[in-house]
Design a protein around this motif. Structure first.
Motif, short mmCIF file in Angstrom:
data_model
loop_
_atom_site.label_atom_id
_atom_site.label_comp_id
_atom_site.label_asym_id
_atom_site.label_seq_id
_atom_site.Cartn_x
_atom_site.Cartn_y
_atom_site.Cartn_z
N LEU A 126 -29.63 -14.90 6.19
CA LEU A 126 -28.36 -14.64 5.49
C LEU A 126 -28.55 -13.75 4.27
N ASN A 127 -29.72 -13.81 3.66
CA ASN A 127 -29.98 -12.97 2.48
C ASN A 127 -30.47 -11.58 2.85
N ASN A 128 -30.73 -11.35 4.15
CA ASN A 128 -31.27 -10.06 4.58
C ASN A 128 -30.63 -9.65 5.91
N LEU A 129 -29.31 -9.58 5.94
CA LEU A 129 -28.59 -9.34 7.18
C LEU A 129 -28.91 -7.98 7.82
N GLU A 130 -29.32 -7.02 7.02
CA GLU A 130 -29.59 -5.69 7.56
C GLU A 130 -31.04 -5.51 8.01
N THR A 131 -31.86 -6.54 7.80
CA THR A 131 -33.27 -6.44 8.18
C THR A 131 -33.43 -6.74 9.67
N PRO A 132 -34.13 -5.91 10.43
CA PRO A 132 -34.31 -6.13 11.87
C PRO A 132 -35.42 -7.16 12.15
N PHE A 133 -35.09 -8.43 12.00
CA PHE A 133 -36.08 -9.48 12.21
C PHE A 133 -36.41 -9.65 13.70
N SER A 134 -37.59 -10.18 13.96
CA SER A 134 -37.95 -10.66 15.30
C SER A 134 -38.22 -12.16 15.18
N ILE A 135 -38.14 -12.85 16.31
CA ILE A 135 -38.44 -14.29 16.31
C ILE A 135 -39.86 -14.53 15.81
N LYS A 136 -40.79 -13.68 16.24
CA LYS A 136 -42.18 -13.85 15.84
C LYS A 136 -42.36 -13.71 14.34
N SER A 137 -41.71 -12.69 13.73
CA SER A 137 -41.88 -12.48 12.29
C SER A 137 -41.24 -13.61 11.48
N LEU A 138 -40.10 -14.10 11.93
CA LEU A 138 -39.44 -15.22 11.23
C LEU A 138 -40.26 -16.50 11.35
N ALA A 139 -40.83 -16.72 12.54
CA ALA A 139 -41.65 -17.91 12.74
C ALA A 139 -42.88 -17.88 11.83
N LEU A 140 -43.51 -16.73 11.72
CA LEU A 140 -44.68 -16.59 10.84
C LEU A 140 -44.29 -16.76 9.38
N GLN A 141 -43.16 -16.19 8.99
CA GLN A 141 -42.72 -16.26 7.60
C GLN A 141 -42.39 -17.68 7.19
N ALA A 142 -41.79 -18.45 8.10
CA ALA A 142 -41.37 -19.81 7.77
C ALA A 142 -42.43 -20.85 8.09
#
Length: 255
Positions: free
Chosen positions: A205-221
């Motif tokens: 929600l704080n980075n709506l314009e960022t092209p996240f991937s499931i893998k990058s979000l999983a690693l970040q969290a």
């Protein structure tokens, strides 16, 4: 029929509103700020299906060896039959909650088809004696706030609330019945998982314009990809990319 119970001054401030729309169907809206933690021991003397939404605040629930941490902007579901529930609400913060309570008989009246009732029975049995997270999508959140903020009076209020309850239950059943996914239902989310999923939601929600991937979000969290994908859908009622899409559309409308 509507009852209003005001919190005595030594306990804090606020009001609990109980709106009984018909037999086996009622809404409880609590808006409290406590001086001390409130501990309640509740014994259910009948069968009750409940959708509970925490708009702000924090609480801890215990039911039949099932411990659940209720957090701000979260939804929860339970189906209790003559069960005992221990509830502790936190002091010093606003505790704003909405509870929709229905008897199974009242729920069945909305879905009279035998096939629908069979699936409802399966879902009720799965949730028997448990308090678990349920999806709170943007559409569900909007509906919950409209119920909590209803300013109509008399018959108009009753008709409006019954319509909104039907809308809310329909959205719940769309996710849990019409779109019933055994893989998601079987996922157990503990407090750590839920914390991590809310962390992912905040990042998105704080980075709506960022092209996240499931893998990058999983690693970040710090959560595995499967738990992230299926757990996010179970908790919030939408996929990560569904959330991004809906938030971008809302932003475009506001502009």
């Amino acid at each position: 029929m509507e009852q209003q119970i005001y919190l005595p001054a030594p306990m804090g401030q606020g009001v609990i509103r109980r709106i009984r729309l018909q037999k086996g169907l009622e809404i409880i809206i609590s808006d409290l700020k406590l001086e001390k933690n409130m501990k309640l021991n509740i014994k259910s003397s009948y069968s009750i299906f409940e959708l509970n939404y925490c708009l702000s605040g924090e609480a801890f629930c215990h039911c039949e060896n099932n411990r659940h941490h209720v957090k701000e902007e979260s939804g929860n579901i339970c189906y209790l039959e003559h069960a005992r529930v221990y509830l502790e609400r936190q002091s010093g913060i606003r505790n704003h909650t909405l509870e929709l309570r229905m008897s199974p008989q009242s729920l069945y009246t909305y879905f009279p088809e035998s096939q629908d009732q069979k699936v409802i029975e399966e879902v009720l049995q799965y949730h028997r004696g448990k308090i678990e997270p349920c999806p709170i999508s943007p559409a569900v959140q909007k509906c919950v706030y409209e119920i909590a903020g209803c300013s109509y009076k008399g018959t108009a209020k009753k008709i409006y609330l019954q319509g909104k309850i039907l809308e809310l239950v329909s959205m719940f059943l769309q996710e849990h019945i019409s779109g019933y996914n055994p893989e998601n239902v079987g996922i157990h989310l503990n407090d750590y998982d839920i914390m991590k999923l809310y962390e992912v939601r905040r990042i998105v929600l704080n980075n709506l314009e960022t092209p996240f991937s499931i893998k990058s979000l999983a690693l970040q969290a710090g959560i595995n990809e499967t738990k992230l994908k299926n757990g996010f859908r179970k908790l919030f009622g939408t996929t990560i990319f569904g959330l991004i899409r809906s938030q971008r559309m809302e932003k475009a409308v506001r502009l």
